[in-house]
Design an enzyme around this catalytic site. Structure first.
Site, PDB file in Angstrom:
ATOM      1  N   VAL A 129       0.848  -1.205   0.000  1.00 24.19           N
ATOM      2  CA  VAL A 129       0.000   0.000   0.000  1.00 24.19           C
ATOM      3  C   VAL A 129       0.877   1.246   0.000  1.00 24.19           C
ATOM      4  O   VAL A 129       0.615   2.221  -0.721  1.00 24.19           O
ATOM      5  CB  VAL A 129      -0.955  -0.003   1.206  1.00 24.19           C
ATOM      6  CG1 VAL A 129      -1.732   1.315   1.292  1.00 24.19           C
ATOM      7  CG2 VAL A 129      -1.920  -1.175   1.127  1.00 24.19           C
ATOM      8  N   TYR A 130       1.943   1.201   0.808  1.00 24.91           N
ATOM      9  CA  TYR A 130       2.898   2.312   0.859  1.00 24.91           C
ATOM     10  C   TYR A 130       3.538   2.538  -0.505  1.00 24.91           C
ATOM     11  O   TYR A 130       3.606   3.684  -0.989  1.00 24.91           O
ATOM     12  CB  TYR A 130       3.957   2.006   1.916  1.00 24.91           C
ATOM     13  CG  TYR A 130       5.214   2.832   1.814  1.00 24.91           C
ATOM     14  CD1 TYR A 130       5.242   4.153   2.236  1.00 24.91           C
ATOM     15  CD2 TYR A 130       6.389   2.278   1.289  1.00 24.91           C
ATOM     16  CE1 TYR A 130       6.403   4.917   2.141  1.00 24.91           C
ATOM     17  CE2 TYR A 130       7.550   3.025   1.192  1.00 24.91           C
ATOM     18  CZ  TYR A 130       7.549   4.342   1.620  1.00 24.91           C
ATOM     19  OH  TYR A 130       8.691   5.087   1.526  1.00 24.91           O
ATOM     20  N   LEU A 131       4.007   1.456  -1.130  1.00 25.53           N
ATOM     21  CA  LEU A 131       4.656   1.599  -2.436  1.00 25.53           C
ATOM     22  C   LEU A 131       3.692   2.147  -3.480  1.00 25.53           C
ATOM     23  O   LEU A 131       4.071   2.989  -4.306  1.00 25.53           O
ATOM     24  CB  LEU A 131       5.224   0.258  -2.893  1.00 25.53           C
ATOM     25  CG  LEU A 131       6.444  -0.265  -2.133  1.00 25.53           C
ATOM     26  CD1 LEU A 131       6.847  -1.635  -2.675  1.00 25.53           C
ATOM     27  CD2 LEU A 131       7.622   0.701  -2.220  1.00 25.53           C
TER      28      LEU A 131
END
Length: 214
Positions: A129-131
């Protein structure tokens, strides 16, 4: 140069602020916690207390107006959930770009991450999700008419600066936070990095030489 840094209390940001101050520049760090102001002042920066998750474009434009460049070094943090990846790692980066355009500030340096190009489009894993959030922020910046540079550091370490890096499209590896700050400071003073999007690891080339190879 007057340089406004979003995420001004982050480890890379504090190192960058010190380097810019030592160069005679005027670093300004945006922080959301007033308790962090003394740390920025110790690093030679001016602190502005503003929560980028609640601020408007005009709020941020007021801070960046008159700056020569902005740097996005904010993040939701390793312990934050998926929601803050969207509101900080993506949303605040887009907000800073909107504010820069509103204020007439063309130069924008983005601290991104290695792996964004291969982010899993469907995984619920928080790191993926961060990426995806970082990739969305990068894509948004590339689509704008700003003078952008996007830096994708590898695994960050707290080792002492080496002054030597490698840049380009790279395999996995590590880089010191101090050397990331060194690359950002150098890029701010090197117009040849405008429009460049590169991975960053420690290597065997002095920072100015590495950037000149892009």
């Amino acid at each position: 140069m007057r340089v406004v840094i979003a995420g001004g209390h982050g480890q890379i940001a504090l190192l960058l602020e010190r380097q810019l101050a030592d160069l005679g520049d005027e670093p300004v760090g945006i922080v959301r916690n007033s308790d962090h102001v003394p740390d920025l002042e110790k690093a030679g920066a001016t602190a502005v207390v503003l929560d980028l998750e609640d601020a408007s474009v005009d709020d941020v434009a007021t801070v960046v107006r008159g700056a020569d460049a902005v740097v996005f070094a904010a993040g939701g943090g390793p312990n934050s959930g998926p929601a803050r990846k969207e509101t900080v790692d993506k949303g605040a980066a887009v907000l800073l770009a909107d504010a820069a355009e509103t204020a007439g500030v063309r130069r924008y340096l983005m601290v991104s991450s290695m792996g964004t190009r291969n982010a899993d489009p469907t995984s619920d894993d928080v790191f993926q999700v961060y990426l995806r959030a970082k990739k969305a922020a990068d894509d948004d910046l590339r689509a704008r008419g700003l003078d952008w540079t996007i830096v994708h550091p590898g695994r960050l370490t707290d080792d002492a600066a080496t002054g030597n890096v490698q840049v380009g499209t790279l395999e996995r590896g590590s880089v010191t936070r101090a050397d990331v700050a060194g690359v950002l400071a150098a890029a701010l003073h090197d117009d040849r990095t405008v429009g460049k999007d590169f991975d960053l690891l420690n290597g065997d080339r002095p920072i100015p030489d590495a950037l000149a190879s892009l």
